[in-house]
Design a protein around this motif. Structure first.
Motif, PDB file in Angstrom:
ATOM      1  N   SER A 175       0.815  -1.224   0.000  1.00  0.00           N
ATOM      2  CA  SER A 175       0.000   0.000   0.000  1.00  0.00           C
ATOM      3  C   SER A 175       0.842   1.264   0.000  1.00  0.00           C
ATOM      4  O   SER A 175       0.331   2.357  -0.239  1.00  0.00           O
ATOM      5  N   GLU A 176       2.158   1.130   0.271  1.00  0.00           N
ATOM      6  CA  GLU A 176       3.045   2.292   0.326  1.00  0.00           C
ATOM      7  C   GLU A 176       4.019   2.340  -0.848  1.00  0.00           C
ATOM      8  O   GLU A 176       4.970   3.104  -0.824  1.00  0.00           O
ATOM      9  N   LEU A 177       3.761   1.533  -1.858  1.00  0.00           N
ATOM     10  CA  LEU A 177       4.699   1.462  -2.981  1.00  0.00           C
ATOM     11  C   LEU A 177       4.427   2.494  -4.059  1.00  0.00           C
ATOM     12  O   LEU A 177       5.338   2.930  -4.757  1.00  0.00           O
ATOM     13  N   ASP A 178       3.186   2.885  -4.240  1.00  0.00           N
ATOM     14  CA  ASP A 178       2.854   3.782  -5.340  1.00  0.00           C
ATOM     15  C   ASP A 178       1.639   4.614  -4.968  1.00  0.00           C
ATOM     16  O   ASP A 178       0.865   4.257  -4.060  1.00  0.00           O
ATOM     17  N   VAL A 179       1.491   5.730  -5.677  1.00  0.00           N
ATOM     18  CA  VAL A 179       0.335   6.584  -5.429  1.00  0.00           C
ATOM     19  C   VAL A 179      -0.937   5.959  -5.987  1.00  0.00           C
ATOM     20  O   VAL A 179      -2.042   6.311  -5.586  1.00  0.00           O
ATOM     21  N   ARG A 180      -0.765   5.060  -6.918  1.00  0.00           N
ATOM     22  CA  ARG A 180      -1.902   4.328  -7.465  1.00  0.00           C
ATOM     23  C   ARG A 180      -1.860   2.886  -6.960  1.00  0.00           C
ATOM     24  O   ARG A 180      -0.823   2.397  -6.534  1.00  0.00           O
ATOM     25  N   ARG A 181      -2.956   2.238  -6.995  1.00  0.00           N
ATOM     26  CA  ARG A 181      -3.075   0.882  -6.469  1.00  0.00           C
ATOM     27  C   ARG A 181      -2.169  -0.072  -7.243  1.00  0.00           C
ATOM     28  O   ARG A 181      -2.141  -0.064  -8.475  1.00  0.00           O
ATOM     29  N   VAL A 182      -1.396  -0.871  -6.510  1.00  0.00           N
ATOM     30  CA  VAL A 182      -0.539  -1.900  -7.104  1.00  0.00           C
ATOM     31  C   VAL A 182      -1.274  -3.225  -7.001  1.00  0.00           C
ATOM     32  O   VAL A 182      -1.496  -3.739  -5.902  1.00  0.00           O
ATOM     33  N   GLU A 183      -1.661  -3.762  -8.137  1.00  0.00           N
ATOM     34  CA  GLU A 183      -2.400  -5.024  -8.136  1.00  0.00           C
ATOM     35  C   GLU A 183      -1.480  -6.211  -7.885  1.00  0.00           C
ATOM     36  O   GLU A 183      -1.781  -7.096  -7.097  1.00  0.00           O
ATOM     37  N   LYS A 184      -0.336  -6.219  -8.568  1.00  0.00           N
ATOM     38  CA  LYS A 184       0.590  -7.340  -8.479  1.00  0.00           C
ATOM     39  C   LYS A 184       2.011  -6.788  -8.435  1.00  0.00           C
ATOM     40  O   LYS A 184       2.453  -6.112  -9.358  1.00  0.00           O
ATOM     41  N   ARG A 212       7.348   4.438  -0.171  1.00  0.00           N
ATOM     42  CA  ARG A 212       7.814   5.028  -1.426  1.00  0.00           C
ATOM     43  C   ARG A 212       6.781   6.005  -1.947  1.00  0.00           C
ATOM     44  O   ARG A 212       7.090   6.995  -2.613  1.00  0.00           O
ATOM     45  N   ARG A 213       5.545   5.740  -1.619  1.00  0.00           N
ATOM     46  CA  ARG A 213       4.415   6.516  -2.124  1.00  0.00           C
ATOM     47  C   ARG A 213       4.507   7.994  -1.750  1.00  0.00           C
ATOM     48  O   ARG A 213       4.219   8.873  -2.578  1.00  0.00           O
TER      49      ARG A 213
END
Length: 249
Positions: A175-184, A212-213
């Protein structure tokens, strides 16, 4: 007949008759010795002794023993973890048997040794296990501190493990990897990738929570849909037909 100039190490004997005389055996071994010594002489003239190391492009094998109970962790769901190690270090193969013996094959010996170290870190559980994790003894980062170009060590379905400092590893949740949802995760991140992270929390066990987000620019809002102007379009109707204009007979 197989062996060296000093003697024979094995003999293969295929016959169809019921037996051989001692004289025939002696004669055969004598002739075989002459042929063997001649072949060895030719080989020695080309290469006097065995090479000290393998040829540059010959595959090298490094072995490591892991607990049988950790085999599943090494392989990962559907083989994802072990395939990731093969891809990250450019290995020829990485095989593990039921007893936990792992054989890493690579053209580059340094890559094979790095893969071995990664496997040891991956299957280590605690200081009582067969592999002791590298313990970080430096000062803990502070909340709000930013670290650049941190290497992703391995990925899980719920996030990626990042090396913040040598020996200091922490989780960056999905949930903290990108500003948009990461599916996989595997679609966007893989072991060896470098990312920037920020420490957003430290729990009572001194475990870091990374993001990171928060370092990424916020996405631009979607363009607002066009609003009605407020002016009403007059309703047009077909002109009325007067009875007086009807066709007269």
């Amino acid at each position: 007949k197989m062996g060296y100039a000093s003697g024979v190490t094995s003999i293969q004997l295929d016959i169809k008759n019921r037996g051989l005389s001692i004289g025939a055996v002696e004669k055969t071994l004598y002739r075989a010795r002459e042929a063997r010594e001649r072949i060895i002489g030719k080989m020695t003239s080309s290469l006097g002794s065995a090479r000290g190391e393998l040829a540059k492009w010959a595959p090298k094998i490094v072995s490591v023993k892991i607990p049988p109970g950790a085999i599943g962790k090494l392989i990962g769901p559907g083989g994802k973890t072990i395939r990731g190690i093969i891809e990250e270090f450019g290995l020829e193969s990485c095989d593990v048997n039921e007893g936990g013996m792992v054989k890493v094959m690579a053209i580059d010996m340094d890559a094979a040794k790095k893969a071995k170290k990664r496997i040891e870190e991956l299957v280590s559980e605690d200081e009582k296990g067969p592999f002791v994790k590298e313990v970080y003894k430096g000062p803990l980062p502070k909340v709000g501190e930013v670290f650049r170009q941190c290497k992703i060590l391995w990925t899980e379905a719920y996030g990626v493990f990042v090396e913040v400092k040598p020996g200091l590893k922490a989780l960056c949740h999905i949930s903290e990897l990108d500003v948009r949802r990461v599916e996989k995760i595997s679609d966007k991140f893989k072991p060896g990738d470098l990312i920037d992270v920020k420490v957003i929390d430290i729990n009572e066990k001194n475990q870091l929570r990374l993001s990171r987000r928060v370092l990424l620019p916020k996405p631009e809002p979607a363009a607002a849909s066009a609003k009605p102007s407020g002016k009403r379009t007059p309703h047009r109707t077909s002109p009325a037909v007067s009875a007086d204009n009807s066709e007269k007979s």
